[in-house]
Design a protein around this motif. Structure first.
Motif, PDB file in Angstrom:
ATOM      1  N   ASP A 146      36.867  31.523  34.716  1.00  0.00           N
ATOM      2  CA  ASP A 146      35.937  32.328  35.522  1.00  0.00           C
ATOM      3  C   ASP A 146      36.664  32.987  36.910  1.00  0.00           C
ATOM      4  OD1 ASP A 146      33.819  31.968  34.147  1.00  0.00           O
ATOM      5  OD2 ASP A 146      33.248  30.045  35.357  1.00  0.00           O
ATOM      6  N   ASP A 147      37.881  32.595  37.019  1.00  0.00           N
ATOM      7  CA  ASP A 147      38.770  32.980  37.953  1.00  0.00           C
ATOM      8  C   ASP A 147      38.901  34.731  37.802  1.00  0.00           C
ATOM      9  OD1 ASP A 147      39.060  30.756  39.047  1.00  0.00           O
ATOM     10  OD2 ASP A 147      41.135  30.221  38.151  1.00  0.00           O
ATOM     11  N   TRP A 148      38.680  35.203  36.697  1.00  0.00           N
ATOM     12  CA  TRP A 148      39.021  36.556  36.398  1.00  0.00           C
ATOM     13  C   TRP A 148      37.792  37.427  37.076  1.00  0.00           C
ATOM     14  CZ3 TRP A 148      42.867  39.303  34.848  1.00  0.00           C
ATOM     15  CH2 TRP A 148      43.840  38.544  34.141  1.00  0.00           C
ATOM     16  N   GLU A 149      36.550  36.678  37.025  1.00  0.00           N
ATOM     17  CA  GLU A 149      35.308  37.165  37.464  1.00  0.00           C
ATOM     18  C   GLU A 149      35.517  37.421  39.076  1.00  0.00           C
ATOM     19  OE1 GLU A 149      32.875  38.832  35.945  1.00  0.00           O
ATOM     20  OE2 GLU A 149      33.600  38.418  33.976  1.00  0.00           O
ATOM     21  N   ASP A 150      35.961  36.287  39.568  1.00  0.00           N
ATOM     22  CA  ASP A 150      36.253  36.303  41.139  1.00  0.00           C
ATOM     23  C   ASP A 150      37.266  37.191  41.522  1.00  0.00           C
ATOM     24  OD1 ASP A 150      34.151  34.135  41.116  1.00  0.00           O
ATOM     25  OD2 ASP A 150      35.773  32.696  41.375  1.00  0.00           O
ATOM     26  N   LEU A 151      38.359  37.347  40.699  1.00  0.00           N
ATOM     27  CA  LEU A 151      39.435  38.353  41.134  1.00  0.00           C
ATOM     28  C   LEU A 151      38.818  39.625  40.851  1.00  0.00           C
ATOM     29  CD1 LEU A 151      42.406  36.692  39.349  1.00  0.00           C
ATOM     30  CD2 LEU A 151      42.045  37.039  41.705  1.00  0.00           C
ATOM     31  N   PHE A 152      38.108  39.996  39.878  1.00  0.00           N
ATOM     32  CA  PHE A 152      37.728  41.379  39.644  1.00  0.00           C
ATOM     33  C   PHE A 152      36.674  41.646  40.900  1.00  0.00           C
ATOM     34  CE2 PHE A 152      34.539  44.196  37.367  1.00  0.00           C
ATOM     35  CZ  PHE A 152      35.640  45.088  37.097  1.00  0.00           C
ATOM     36  N   GLU A 153      35.765  40.719  40.989  1.00  0.00           N
ATOM     37  CA  GLU A 153      34.734  40.991  42.285  1.00  0.00           C
ATOM     38  C   GLU A 153      35.578  41.166  43.646  1.00  0.00           C
ATOM     39  OE1 GLU A 153      31.652  38.119  42.474  1.00  0.00           O
ATOM     40  OE2 GLU A 153      30.966  38.734  40.285  1.00  0.00           O
ATOM     41  N   ALA A 154      36.728  40.393  43.940  1.00  0.00           N
ATOM     42  CA  ALA A 154      37.238  40.568  45.137  1.00  0.00           C
ATOM     43  C   ALA A 154      37.969  41.764  45.080  1.00  0.00           C
ATOM     44  CB  ALA A 154      38.448  39.458  45.208  1.00  0.00           C
ATOM     45  N   GLU A 155      38.429  42.174  43.970  1.00  0.00           N
ATOM     46  CA  GLU A 155      39.262  43.459  44.137  1.00  0.00           C
ATOM     47  C   GLU A 155      38.334  44.692  44.044  1.00  0.00           C
ATOM     48  OE1 GLU A 155      42.281  45.056  43.415  1.00  0.00           O
ATOM     49  OE2 GLU A 155      42.882  43.145  43.881  1.00  0.00           O
ATOM     50  N   GLY A 157      35.583  44.572  45.762  1.00  0.00           N
ATOM     51  CA  GLY A 157      35.155  44.542  47.055  1.00  0.00           C
ATOM     52  C   GLY A 157      35.914  45.195  48.052  1.00  0.00           C
ATOM     53  N   LYS A 158      37.304  44.983  47.734  1.00  0.00           N
ATOM     54  CA  LYS A 158      38.402  45.564  48.588  1.00  0.00           C
ATOM     55  C   LYS A 158      38.349  47.133  48.332  1.00  0.00           C
ATOM     56  CE  LYS A 158      41.630  42.019  48.676  1.00  0.00           C
ATOM     57  NZ  LYS A 158      43.134  41.465  48.160  1.00  0.00           N
ATOM     58  N   GLU A 159      37.842  47.595  47.030  1.00  0.00           N
ATOM     59  CA  GLU A 159      38.049  49.204  46.855  1.00  0.00           C
ATOM     60  C   GLU A 159      36.921  49.780  47.513  1.00  0.00           C
ATOM     61  OE1 GLU A 159      38.517  50.156  42.619  1.00  0.00           O
ATOM     62  OE2 GLU A 159      40.131  48.840  42.438  1.00  0.00           O
ATOM     63  N   LEU A 160      35.728  48.897  47.500  1.00  0.00           N
ATOM     64  CA  LEU A 160      34.537  49.454  48.119  1.00  0.00           C
ATOM     65  C   LEU A 160      34.712  49.381  49.688  1.00  0.00           C
ATOM     66  CD1 LEU A 160      31.659  47.825  46.360  1.00  0.00           C
ATOM     67  CD2 LEU A 160      32.251  50.426  46.274  1.00  0.00           C
ATOM     68  N   GLU A 161      35.364  48.455  50.219  1.00  0.00           N
ATOM     69  CA  GLU A 161      35.732  48.711  51.760  1.00  0.00           C
ATOM     70  C   GLU A 161      36.545  49.868  51.801  1.00  0.00           C
ATOM     71  OE1 GLU A 161      37.273  45.029  53.749  1.00  0.00           O
ATOM     72  OE2 GLU A 161      35.843  44.037  52.790  1.00  0.00           O
ATOM     73  N   LEU A 162      37.473  49.770  51.233  1.00  0.00           N
ATOM     74  CA  LEU A 162      38.484  50.896  51.495  1.00  0.00           C
ATOM     75  C   LEU A 162      37.732  52.330  51.394  1.00  0.00           C
ATOM     76  CD1 LEU A 162      41.497  49.963  49.666  1.00  0.00           C
ATOM     77  CD2 LEU A 162      41.310  49.974  51.978  1.00  0.00           C
ATOM     78  N   ALA A 163      36.940  52.661  50.473  1.00  0.00           N
ATOM     79  CA  ALA A 163      36.082  53.836  50.203  1.00  0.00           C
ATOM     80  C   ALA A 163      35.155  54.050  51.387  1.00  0.00           C
ATOM     81  CB  ALA A 163      35.410  53.749  48.679  1.00  0.00           C
ATOM     82  N   ASN A 164      34.656  53.033  51.952  1.00  0.00           N
ATOM     83  CA  ASN A 164      33.720  53.181  52.938  1.00  0.00           C
ATOM     84  C   ASN A 164      34.552  53.208  54.138  1.00  0.00           C
ATOM     85  OD1 ASN A 164      31.514  52.445  51.731  1.00  0.00           O
ATOM     86  ND2 ASN A 164      31.542  50.247  51.879  1.00  0.00           N
ATOM     87  N   GLN A 165      35.663  52.929  54.219  1.00  0.00           N
ATOM     88  CA  GLN A 165      36.493  53.046  55.560  1.00  0.00           C
ATOM     89  C   GLN A 165      36.877  54.841  55.536  1.00  0.00           C
ATOM     90  OE1 GLN A 165      39.465  50.336  55.655  1.00  0.00           O
ATOM     91  NE2 GLN A 165      38.131  48.588  56.398  1.00  0.00           N
TER      92      GLN A 165
END
Length: 167
Positions: A146-155, A157-165
Motif C-alpha cells: 500500500d506504500d505505492w498508494e501513499d506515495l502516489f497520493e503524496a506526489e 498532493g505536492k503537484e496540486l500544491e505547486l499548481a495552486n501556488q
C-alpha cells in the motif's frame, strides 16, 4: 712303357724257314699302325674332353658353393631383418601405448577440470537464480504494498500544491 705306332712300324721280325708272307705281315702292321694311331688320337681327344669337363665341373662346383654361401647369407640377413623388424615393431607399439596413456591421462585431467567448472557454474547459476528470485519477490512485494498508494497520493498532493501556488 706303352707301345707307340713308331715302335710297331720299326718292329723287325727274325726270319725263319717257312715264315709268314712278308707283304701280308707288313700290310697287317700298317693297318695296326693306322688303327693304333686312331685309338691314340681318340684317347688324347677324350683326355682333353675329360679335362674340359673337369674344369667345367670345378667351375660349377665353385658356383654351387658360392650360391650355397649366398643363400646362407641371405637367410641370415633375412632372419636379422626379421628380428630387427620385430624389435622395431615392439618399440613402436610401446611408444604408441605410452602416447595413448598420455593422451588418456590428459583427457581425464581435462574432463575433471571441465566437470569441476560445470559444477562451479551450476552453483553460481543456483546462487544467481536464488538472488534474482529474492530480488523479483522483493520488487513484487513492493509493487503489491500500500506504500505505492501513499506515495502516489503524496506526489499528487505536492503537484496540486505547486499548481495552486502558481495560480
Amino acid at each position: 712303357m706303352p707301345l707307340t705306332p713308331l715302335d710297331i712300324h720299326n718292329k723287325e721280325f727274325t726270319r725263319a724257314f717257312r715264315g709268314y708272307d712278308e707283304d701280308e705281315v707288313n700290310e697287317f702292321l700298317d693297318q695296326v699302325i693306322k688303327d693304333y694311331e686312331i685309338v691314340i688320337r681318340e684317347k688324347k681327344e677324350l683326355k682333353e674332353k675329360l679335362e674340359q669337363m673337369n674344369e667345367k665341373l670345378s667351375h660349377f662346383t665353385n658356383i654351387e658353393e658360392t650360391l650355397n654361401k649366398s643363400i646362407l647369407i641371405a637367410q641370415e640377413t633375412a632372419e636379422e631383418l626379421k628380428g630387427n623388424a620385430s624389435k622395431e615393431s615392439k618399440l613402436i607399439i610401446k611408444e604408441a601405448e605410452k602416447n595413448a596413456d598420455r593422451i588418456i591421462n590428459e583427457s581425464l585431467s581435462k574432463s575433471r577440470k571441465i566437470s569441476i567448472e560445470v559444477e562451479e557454474l551450476k552453483k553460481q547459476a543456483k546462487v544467481f537464480r536464488t538472488r534474482l528470485k529474492m530480488l523479483v519477490e522483493a520488487q513484487l512485494d513492493m509493487i503489491g504494498s500500500d506504500d505505492w498508494e501513499d506515495l502516489f497520493e503524496a506526489e499528487m498532493g505536492k503537484e496540486l500544491e505547486l499548481a495552486n501556488q502558481e495560480s
